[in-house]
Design a protein around this motif. Sequence first.
Motif, mmCIF file in Angstrom:
data_model
loop_
_atom_site.group_PDB
_atom_site.id
_atom_site.type_symbol
_atom_site.label_atom_id
_atom_site.label_comp_id
_atom_site.label_asym_id
_atom_site.label_seq_id
_atom_site.Cartn_x
_atom_site.Cartn_y
_atom_site.Cartn_z
ATOM 1 N N SER A 121 1.018 -0.974 -0.350
ATOM 2 C CA SER A 121 -0.041 -0.290 -0.215
ATOM 3 C C SER A 121 0.475 1.074 -0.026
ATOM 4 C CB SER A 121 -1.071 0.009 0.799
ATOM 5 O OG SER A 121 0.132 0.297 2.301
ATOM 6 N N THR A 122 0.195 2.155 0.036
ATOM 7 C CA THR A 122 1.130 3.731 -0.281
ATOM 8 C C THR A 122 2.050 3.829 1.109
ATOM 9 O OG1 THR A 122 -0.657 4.491 -2.169
ATOM 10 C CG2 THR A 122 1.343 6.053 -0.856
ATOM 11 N N LYS A 123 0.614 3.696 1.416
ATOM 12 C CA LYS A 123 1.390 4.350 4.100
ATOM 13 C C LYS A 123 1.948 2.548 3.566
ATOM 14 C CE LYS A 123 -1.216 3.988 8.260
ATOM 15 N NZ LYS A 123 -2.135 3.596 8.872
ATOM 16 N N GLU A 124 2.099 1.324 3.331
ATOM 17 C CA GLU A 124 3.055 0.738 3.805
ATOM 18 C C GLU A 124 4.691 1.226 3.022
ATOM 19 O OE1 GLU A 124 1.409 -3.708 4.364
ATOM 20 O OE2 GLU A 124 1.675 -2.251 2.438
ATOM 21 N N THR A 125 4.784 1.539 2.302
ATOM 22 C CA THR A 125 5.735 2.047 1.129
ATOM 23 C C THR A 125 6.529 3.046 1.612
ATOM 24 O OG1 THR A 125 4.950 1.464 -1.108
ATOM 25 C CG2 THR A 125 6.630 2.568 -0.678
ATOM 26 N N ALA A 126 4.959 3.999 2.289
ATOM 27 C CA ALA A 126 5.928 5.258 2.755
ATOM 28 C C ALA A 126 6.614 5.459 4.192
ATOM 29 C CB ALA A 126 4.514 6.778 3.059
ATOM 30 N N LYS A 127 6.038 4.395 5.130
ATOM 31 C CA LYS A 127 6.645 3.865 6.064
ATOM 32 C C LYS A 127 7.948 3.651 5.960
ATOM 33 C CE LYS A 127 5.799 2.111 10.814
ATOM 34 N NZ LYS A 127 4.926 0.323 11.407
ATOM 35 N N TYR A 128 8.076 2.503 5.114
ATOM 36 C CA TYR A 128 9.242 2.038 4.670
ATOM 37 C C TYR A 128 10.668 2.920 4.140
ATOM 38 C CZ TYR A 128 12.914 -0.798 2.196
ATOM 39 O OH TYR A 128 14.056 -1.273 2.097
ATOM 40 N N ILE A 129 9.878 4.013 2.991
ATOM 41 C CA ILE A 129 11.321 4.714 2.365
ATOM 42 C C ILE A 129 11.352 6.009 3.417
ATOM 43 C CG2 ILE A 129 11.191 4.376 0.149
ATOM 44 C CD1 ILE A 129 10.022 6.091 -0.619
ATOM 45 N N GLY A 130 10.247 6.422 4.600
ATOM 46 C CA GLY A 130 10.477 7.583 5.751
ATOM 47 C C GLY A 130 10.301 9.071 4.858
ATOM 48 N N LEU A 131 9.730 8.607 3.954
ATOM 49 C CA LEU A 131 8.556 10.084 3.775
ATOM 50 C C LEU A 131 7.024 10.149 3.407
ATOM 51 C CD1 LEU A 131 10.459 9.882 -0.005
ATOM 52 C CD2 LEU A 131 10.538 11.452 1.539
ATOM 53 N N SER A 132 6.954 11.664 3.128
ATOM 54 C CA SER A 132 5.056 11.659 3.458
ATOM 55 C C SER A 132 4.379 10.956 2.378
ATOM 56 C CB SER A 132 4.647 12.926 3.144
ATOM 57 O OG SER A 132 4.709 13.427 1.616
ATOM 58 N N ILE A 133 3.523 9.932 2.839
ATOM 59 C CA ILE A 133 2.301 10.062 1.625
ATOM 60 C C ILE A 133 2.423 10.428 0.238
ATOM 61 C CG2 ILE A 133 0.005 9.186 1.550
ATOM 62 C CD1 ILE A 133 -0.152 7.755 4.217
ATOM 63 N N THR A 134 2.335 11.502 0.380
ATOM 64 C CA THR A 134 1.836 12.565 -0.366
ATOM 65 C C THR A 134 2.922 12.350 -1.264
ATOM 66 O OG1 THR A 134 0.899 14.146 0.692
ATOM 67 C CG2 THR A 134 1.715 15.139 -1.811
ATOM 68 N N GLN A 135 4.498 13.117 -1.137
ATOM 69 C CA GLN A 135 5.664 12.304 -1.465
ATOM 70 C C GLN A 135 5.993 10.725 -2.306
ATOM 71 O OE1 GLN A 135 7.937 13.088 1.396
ATOM 72 N NE2 GLN A 135 9.043 14.532 0.082
ATOM 73 N N THR A 136 5.454 9.588 -1.313
ATOM 74 C CA THR A 136 5.460 8.552 -2.072
ATOM 75 C C THR A 136 4.223 8.169 -3.802
ATOM 76 O OG1 THR A 136 5.926 7.694 0.062
ATOM 77 C CG2 THR A 136 4.779 5.968 -1.166
ATOM 78 N N LYS A 137 3.439 8.923 -3.007
ATOM 79 C CA LYS A 137 2.325 8.802 -4.225
ATOM 80 C C LYS A 137 3.074 9.327 -5.314
ATOM 81 C CE LYS A 137 -2.523 9.356 -1.841
ATOM 82 N NZ LYS A 137 -3.363 10.266 -1.038
ATOM 83 N N GLU A 138 3.590 9.921 -5.815
ATOM 84 C CA GLU A 138 3.945 11.054 -6.840
ATOM 85 C C GLU A 138 5.354 9.631 -7.341
ATOM 86 O OE1 GLU A 138 4.922 12.981 -10.029
ATOM 87 O OE2 GLU A 138 3.058 13.749 -8.157
ATOM 88 N N TYR A 139 5.714 9.684 -6.326
ATOM 89 C CA TYR A 139 7.158 8.107 -6.796
ATOM 90 C C TYR A 139 6.528 7.608 -7.245
ATOM 91 C CZ TYR A 139 11.299 10.878 -5.206
ATOM 92 O OH TYR A 139 12.262 11.750 -4.682
ATOM 93 N N LEU A 140 5.080 6.537 -6.929
ATOM 94 C CA LEU A 140 4.348 5.085 -7.307
ATOM 95 C C LEU A 140 3.496 5.685 -8.244
ATOM 96 C CD1 LEU A 140 3.046 3.640 -4.396
ATOM 97 C CD2 LEU A 140 4.738 2.828 -5.052
ATOM 98 N N TYR A 141 2.992 7.133 -8.590
ATOM 99 C CA TYR A 141 2.929 6.810 -9.877
ATOM 100 C C TYR A 141 3.836 7.058 -10.838
ATOM 101 C CZ TYR A 141 0.360 10.728 -13.492
ATOM 102 O OH TYR A 141 0.080 10.759 -14.139
ATOM 103 N N ARG A 142 4.890 7.951 -10.738
ATOM 104 C CA ARG A 142 6.018 8.006 -11.979
ATOM 105 C C ARG A 142 6.615 6.765 -11.845
ATOM 106 N NH1 ARG A 142 10.516 11.426 -9.276
ATOM 107 N NH2 ARG A 142 9.350 13.512 -9.067
ATOM 108 N N LEU A 143 6.567 5.610 -11.315
ATOM 109 C CA LEU A 143 6.713 4.295 -12.252
ATOM 110 C C LEU A 143 5.583 3.497 -12.184
ATOM 111 C CD1 LEU A 143 8.473 3.268 -7.719
ATOM 112 C CD2 LEU A 143 9.117 2.717 -9.677
#
Length: 61
Positions: free
Chosen positions: A19-41
């Motif tokens: 999930s976005t939340k799990e990924t954000a916690k793992y990489i240490g970024l905010s959910i908003t930043q994580t969503k942007e990276y996931l969107y790019r991928l």
Amino acid sequence: MNDVERQIVGFIKSNGTVSTKETAKYIGLSITQTKEYLYRLVKANLVESFGGNRNKTYRLK
């Protein structure tokens, strides 16, 4: 692909589906930043997304 995107791909590879939340916690970024990276991928056709807005999950293609 930058370092953060590599970390995300590695995380998904080792967990299967994330999930976005799990990924954000793992990489240490905010959910908003994580969503942007996931969107790019997703746009780069490396990752698939499933589910609705709150229940969206990601896995490797």
